[in-house]
Design a protein around this motif. Structure first.
Motif, short mmCIF file in Angstrom:
data_model
loop_
_atom_site.label_atom_id
_atom_site.label_comp_id
_atom_site.label_asym_id
_atom_site.label_seq_id
_atom_site.Cartn_x
_atom_site.Cartn_y
_atom_site.Cartn_z
N ASN A 104 0.84 -1.21 0.00
CA ASN A 104 0.00 0.00 0.00
C ASN A 104 0.87 1.25 0.00
N LEU A 105 1.89 1.26 0.87
CA LEU A 105 2.74 2.44 0.99
C LEU A 105 3.60 2.62 -0.26
N ALA A 106 3.99 1.47 -0.84
CA ALA A 106 4.88 1.54 -2.01
C ALA A 106 4.13 1.92 -3.28
N PHE A 107 2.83 1.70 -3.27
CA PHE A 107 2.03 1.84 -4.50
C PHE A 107 2.23 3.19 -5.23
N SER A 115 12.88 3.31 -8.26
CA SER A 115 13.65 2.08 -8.09
C SER A 115 13.24 1.39 -6.78
N ASN A 116 13.46 0.06 -6.72
CA ASN A 116 13.10 -0.67 -5.50
C ASN A 116 13.83 -0.13 -4.29
N GLU A 117 15.08 0.28 -4.54
CA GLU A 117 15.90 0.80 -3.45
C GLU A 117 15.27 2.07 -2.85
N LYS A 118 14.89 2.96 -3.76
CA LYS A 118 14.27 4.22 -3.32
C LYS A 118 12.95 3.94 -2.60
N ILE A 119 12.18 3.01 -3.18
CA ILE A 119 10.88 2.66 -2.58
C ILE A 119 11.09 2.16 -1.15
N VAL A 126 8.66 6.42 6.16
CA VAL A 126 7.27 6.78 6.48
C VAL A 126 6.68 5.82 7.52
N SER A 127 6.98 4.52 7.40
CA SER A 127 6.38 3.56 8.33
C SER A 127 6.98 3.74 9.72
N SER A 152 -3.26 5.36 5.00
CA SER A 152 -3.69 6.42 4.08
C SER A 152 -2.77 7.62 4.18
N LEU A 153 -2.47 7.98 5.42
CA LEU A 153 -1.59 9.13 5.65
C LEU A 153 -0.21 8.85 5.06
N GLY A 154 0.26 7.61 5.30
CA GLY A 154 1.57 7.21 4.78
C GLY A 154 1.61 7.29 3.26
N ARG A 155 0.51 6.86 2.62
CA ARG A 155 0.47 6.92 1.14
C ARG A 155 0.52 8.37 0.67
N GLY A 156 -0.05 9.25 1.48
CA GLY A 156 0.00 10.67 1.12
C GLY A 156 1.38 11.28 1.31
N LEU A 157 2.13 10.72 2.26
CA LEU A 157 3.41 11.35 2.60
C LEU A 157 4.61 10.68 1.93
N VAL A 158 4.38 9.52 1.31
CA VAL A 158 5.52 8.71 0.86
C VAL A 158 6.27 9.36 -0.33
N ARG A 159 5.57 10.13 -1.12
CA ARG A 159 6.26 10.79 -2.24
C ARG A 159 6.85 12.11 -1.78
#
Ligand code: ATP
Length: 361
Positions: A104-107, A115-119, A126-127, A152-159
């Motif tokens: 979910n967070l990586a999506f 890149s996977n590394e950056k993800i 974030v987690s 949800s918050l994490g998905r908003g902040l991950v980028r």
């Protein structure tokens, strides 16, 4: 990850959901405002005042009836949400229940080919911030409602490569202790990554503890933009005086009786507002209960009141008194001895705000 934060200009924006009717109703009256890169804003106001409409105009979910939105001087008014490069967090969780918390967070990052590394680096960061590290491999559906909202918050902040993160009452479903910690975390994220955060709320405490700029709205109008201190000490309208602070500001009907004075009952109250153009006019006098002082002597700017109630809140006492037909509230130190019956309350002139037509003079 490229940092593409933007200055956001809202230029002569107004919005009606029924612009073609004979009598359109405007959810937002014309306004212009700039959101500086990397700051924290709270949009604060009662239900229905236009907060979500404003946020949705910035995200592109709503196209304004009039006006333009610029991201770093580029006109984005006609761009769809997907092309605006912003993150959004809503009041209720928007997550994929069958995916793990990690996925979910990586999506949002996978969709943009990081890149996977950056993800991995971003998901970890974030987690950790949101206390989700120990759940990364669990399917999201197994988490509690609180935790789902954290995803949800994490998905908003991950980028990090977004113009702004727009949050619409994001912590409503979260328990109060966690809420407090999360607001602090959001502040840290903002300070560390310089992410522009915009936070919609109807809760003044949330706005005050989160933002360095608070945009107060009332019935489609922006009534004041400022620091918590400005809103508290110099409310620009009586609405802000009522809406901010607990208890609300004391506001009395008075009449201007000299260049700097108003008459409250039979007492002339000195202020620091120049009232020369309002001679004999009806105005309102506003003063915070925190600024009214309990004094022993009846000197100038001192009102004698009949004490109706003393409430002990532990860290302070709240006095409620009556003078004529006016109710007055004053916050005093809890150690302060309170006499029975009548007390004298002093109004410091520099703390007296005068309002003509509900606006600060
Ligand atoms: P809340 O805190 O309750 O979410 P808000 O401050 O975010 O309120 P908005 O949701 O922006 O306020 O609504 C502003 C006004 O526009 C309200 O009068 C609302 O009824 C009206 N409104 C909002 N969305 C629509 C819509 N899709 N169609 C018609 N009217 C709408």
């Amino acid at each position: 990850m490229e940092n593409i934060m933007a200055k956001i200009d809202l230029s002569n924006i107004s919005h009606s959901y029924n612009p073609n009717d004979d009598k359109p109703i405007y959810a937002l009256n014309p306004f212009s405002m700039t959101w500086e890169n990397g700051k924290r804003y709270a949009i604060l106001g009662p239900s229905g005042c236009g907060k979500t409409t404003m946020l949705n105009i910035v995200s592109g979910l709503v196209k304004p009836t009039k006006g333009e939105i610029l991201f770093d001087e580029k006109n984005v008014t006609n761009l769809q949400t997907e092309s605006r490069n912003i993150s959004q967090v809503f009041q209720f969780p928007v997550i994929y229940n069958t995916m793990t918390v990690y996925d979910n967070l990586a999506f949002p990052l996978r969709c943009r080919g990081f890149s996977n590394e950056k993800i991995e680096e971003r998901v970890k960061s974030v987690s950790d911030t949101l206390n989700l590290s120990s759940f990364l491999n669990s399917p999201a559906r197994k988490l509690t409602a609180d935790q789902k909202q954290l995803i949800s918050l994490g998905r908003g902040l991950v980028r990090e490569d977004v113009a702004a993160v727009l949050m619409d009452e994001p912590l409503t479903v979260i328990d109060p202790d966690l809420k407090f910690r999360l607001r602090r975390n959001l502040k840290e994220i903002n300070e560390q990554y310089k992410t522009t955060l915009v936070y919609v709320t109807h809760d003044q405490n949330e706005a005050m503890t989160f933002a360095d700029n608070i945009i107060v709205m009332d019935q489609g109008e922006i009534v004041q933009v400022g620091l918590p201190k400005d809103l508290f000490e110099r409310p620009q309208t009586t609405f802000v005086g009522y809406f901010i602070g607990s208890p609300a500001m004391n506001i009395f009907e008075t009449t201007v009786c000299s260049d700097y004075e108003v008459k409250l009952n039979d007492l002339n109250i000195k202020t620091q507002s120049n009232l020369s153009s309002l001679k004999d006019k009806k105005v309102k006098l506003g003063i915070r209960s925190e600024f009214i002082k309990l004094v022993t002597n009846e000197n100038e700017n001192t009102l004698k009141i009949k004490l109706k109630r003393v409430e002990d809140f532990g860290n302070f006492k709240l006095l409620t008194g009556i003078t004529g037909n006016k109710v007055i509230k004053s916050k005093v130190n809890r150690e302060e001895p309170i006499p029975d019956g009548e007390v004298n309350l002093y109004f410091p002139p520099d703390k007296c705000c005068v309002y003509s037509d509900e606006k600060l003079v």
